[in-house]
Scaffold this active site. Structure first.
Site, mmCIF file in Angstrom:
data_model
loop_
_atom_site.group_PDB
_atom_site.id
_atom_site.type_symbol
_atom_site.label_atom_id
_atom_site.label_comp_id
_atom_site.label_asym_id
_atom_site.label_seq_id
_atom_site.Cartn_x
_atom_site.Cartn_y
_atom_site.Cartn_z
ATOM 1 N N TYR A 33 33.810 12.476 53.941
ATOM 2 C CA TYR A 33 32.874 13.320 53.201
ATOM 3 C C TYR A 33 31.392 13.539 53.846
ATOM 4 C CZ TYR A 33 30.085 15.338 49.467
ATOM 5 O OH TYR A 33 29.197 16.414 48.624
ATOM 6 N N LYS B 58 33.284 66.327 38.977
ATOM 7 C CA LYS B 58 33.843 65.425 39.534
ATOM 8 C C LYS B 58 34.659 64.170 38.537
ATOM 9 C CE LYS B 58 33.951 64.133 43.243
ATOM 10 N NZ LYS B 58 33.286 63.268 43.894
ATOM 11 N N GLU C 81 38.878 52.255 43.330
ATOM 12 C CA GLU C 81 37.988 51.875 44.684
ATOM 13 C C GLU C 81 37.482 50.436 44.694
ATOM 14 O OE1 GLU C 81 36.757 56.673 45.565
ATOM 15 O OE2 GLU C 81 35.358 55.238 44.610
ATOM 16 N N LYS D 256 32.176 24.876 46.599
ATOM 17 C CA LYS D 256 32.601 25.315 45.035
ATOM 18 C C LYS D 256 32.300 26.788 44.954
ATOM 19 C CE LYS D 256 31.024 20.988 42.692
ATOM 20 N NZ LYS D 256 30.296 20.162 41.693
ATOM 21 N N ASN E 133 36.090 60.527 39.275
ATOM 22 C CA ASN E 133 35.922 59.640 40.448
ATOM 23 C C ASN E 133 37.020 58.494 40.240
ATOM 24 O OD1 ASN E 133 34.244 61.257 41.798
ATOM 25 N ND2 ASN E 133 32.622 60.301 40.768
ATOM 26 N N ASN F 206 33.069 11.631 44.875
ATOM 27 C CA ASN F 206 33.620 11.988 45.696
ATOM 28 C C ASN F 206 35.199 12.514 45.246
ATOM 29 O OD1 ASN F 206 31.673 11.471 47.233
ATOM 30 N ND2 ASN F 206 32.767 11.008 48.890
ATOM 31 N N THR G 114 54.580 58.135 57.435
ATOM 32 C CA THR G 114 54.290 57.176 58.484
ATOM 33 C C THR G 114 53.009 57.966 59.115
ATOM 34 O OG1 THR G 114 55.650 57.751 59.993
ATOM 35 C CG2 THR G 114 56.421 56.211 58.428
ATOM 36 N N HIS G 115 52.125 57.035 59.639
ATOM 37 C CA HIS G 115 50.907 57.633 60.382
ATOM 38 C C HIS G 115 50.206 58.562 59.515
ATOM 39 C CE1 HIS G 115 52.770 55.760 63.965
ATOM 40 N NE2 HIS G 115 53.780 56.177 63.531
ATOM 41 N N SER H 78 30.687 62.056 37.805
ATOM 42 C CA SER H 78 29.435 62.033 38.857
ATOM 43 C C SER H 78 27.954 62.213 37.993
ATOM 44 C CB SER H 78 29.539 63.363 39.794
ATOM 45 O OG SER H 78 28.570 63.528 40.600
ATOM 46 N N GLN I 145 29.493 20.446 49.634
ATOM 47 C CA GLN I 145 29.131 20.881 48.081
ATOM 48 C C GLN I 145 29.110 22.132 48.082
ATOM 49 O OE1 GLN I 145 25.509 18.935 46.722
ATOM 50 N NE2 GLN I 145 24.638 21.148 46.231
#
Length: 437
Positions: free
Chosen positions: A327, A294, A301, A335, A296, A120, A165-166, A288, A332
């Protein structure tokens, strides 16, 4: 050196001479511990060494025996690093691997290593060392990104862009202000990581299974041998910190990647043809499989998505902590999310400098996107300077087409602290110096 080979049954610390448990039950209990403990093994060795130093201080082992242990542990670390010793399914976990290695190398002496210790506090110790080490390295990574953002901001103090903004055009802004928005957010994250490191800087070693042990363990000595500033005193509190401290660290990682996600979102938008403010060098884009046209931003992302990995880890650990005190074997399972969340965060922050270096600002496009109505606030405040109330000036500015204020004039007038004409960059640099001192 006699290095244990891949043979025989799984070695466990608790079974004595009885090893009648069905293998499928043993496999369920062990779970992924052995694989996960590969990330923790060097810290487990470090904690074992510190525990033995403490045992020598109270006379449980002699100085000569301590030296034998130290040499054996050094040998173990070397053969583990070289791949000669493999942490695999022969062992229930890293703890059993260490004890079996010591017994194999030192005979009966090796059996003294676990005196006054439980798995432990052993796992608490290596997790604590792991989290400290990882947060130190992560902090260095974050500091490097902040410094890079400072440099990029200095080079782009006069690079104009629309502010939003927005998702609607709002007021003129500069690339420097935008970049420093991320930099100061990362300074906040760095300060939070420093607070976590201070909390983690305490040794749980010597609390055993959560009740202390009937030995005058030299806990302060063991703590100092591992570089801890203090000991975690109460054994119940120490056991109850299992999972809790991991959760706190994962929350810190989530805050950090949330800031990265917002920046990645901005990059994703600004790279579209609808905005066309930013380009990325080919080192950080992909093509692509079907569309030759394309280009990308997959790196951006995936950085944006990585916080989901950490938030999943947060949810997993948090759900584990619906437990009574002391405990429980449920813990366990804390982890894997910790290690996975840390690896995901370190990977993203490690890639950020290269991504930032691959960004190309399309300055003419950004300047052209600043349309005349975006200076309306400047017009209103100009009228305030002539004695008009702000609310009257606000209404008049919607209809005033004679007063012409350029984007450059707007930026030059942004003199309040943090604005484009008064970035506060030196203050941010000073804060970084204090946080990294």
């Amino acid at each position: 050196m006699n290095v244990h080979k891949n043979k025989g049954p799984t070695n466990v610390l608790w079974s004595g001479d009885q090893q009648s448990m069905p293998p499928e039950v043993m496999a369920f209990l062990a779970g992924e511990d052995v694989r996960l403990d590969r990330a923790l093994f060097v810290y487990d060795i470090q904690g074992t060494r510190a525990h033995l130093i403490g045992l020598a201080e109270i006379g449980i082992i002699s100085d000569a025996e301590l030296n034998q242990f130290k040499q054996a542990l050094e040998d173990l670390q070397q053969v583990y690093a070289s791949g000669e010793f493999v942490l695999d399914q022969r062992f229930e976990d890293g703890h059993s691997a260490i004890e079996f290695f010591l017994t194999e190398q030192l005979g009966a002496l090796g059996k003294k290593a676990h005196t006054g210790r439980s798995r432990n506090d052993q796992v608490l110790t290596c997790l604590r060392l792991f989290m400290q080490d990882q947060l130190d390295e992560l902090s260095d990574q974050v500091s490097g990104v902040i410094e890079q953002l400072f440099s990029m901001a200095e080079a782009n103090q006069n690079t104009l862009m629309p502010g939003y903004t927005h998702l609607q055009r709002a007021m003129p802004n500069t690339v420097a202000v935008w970049l420093l928005g991320l930099a100061e957010s990362l300074l906040d994250d760095l300060e939070h990581l420093n607070g976590l490191k201070k909390l983690l800087n305490s040794s749980p070693l010597g609390t055993a299974a959560g009740f202390g042990v009937p030995l005058p363990l030299a806990r302060e000595t063991s703590a100092a041998a591992m570089g801890f500033a203090r000991v975690q005193i109460n054994p119940v509190s120490t056991q109850n910190s299992r999972g809790k401290y991991e959760l706190m660290v994962l929350h810190g990682l989530s805050y950090l990647l949330t800031d990265v996600r917002r920046f990645a979102w901005d990059l994703s938008l600004y790279m579209t043809s609808e905005f066309d403010f930013v380009g990325l060098q080919s080192s950080h884009t992909t093509g692509s499989s079907i569309m030759p046209n394309k280009n990308n931003p997959d790196v951006v992302e995936l950085m944006r998505a990585s916080v989901a990995v950490v938030d999943g880890a947060v949810a997993q650990v948090q759900s584990l902590l619906s437990l009574p005190g002391g405990y429980q074997r449920d813990l366990q399972l804390s982890k894997e999310p910790l290690i996975k969340g840390m690896q995901a965060t370190r990977e993203v922050i490690g890639l950020l400098p290269g991504l930032l270096g691959a960004v190309v600002f399309k300055k003419d496009h950004m300047r052209t996107a600043i349309s005349p109505e975006m200076m309306a606030t400047d017009q209103a405040l100009h009228k305030v300077g002539q004695g008009q109330s702000f609310r009257e000036a606000y209404l008049d500015s919607k209809q005033d087409h004679e007063l012409v204020i350029t984007p450059e004039d707007s930026i030059k007038s942004r003199v309040s602290l943090g604005g484009a004409a008064n970035l506060g960059l030196e203050l941010m640099k000073s804060r970084l110096e204090k946080l990294t001192a």
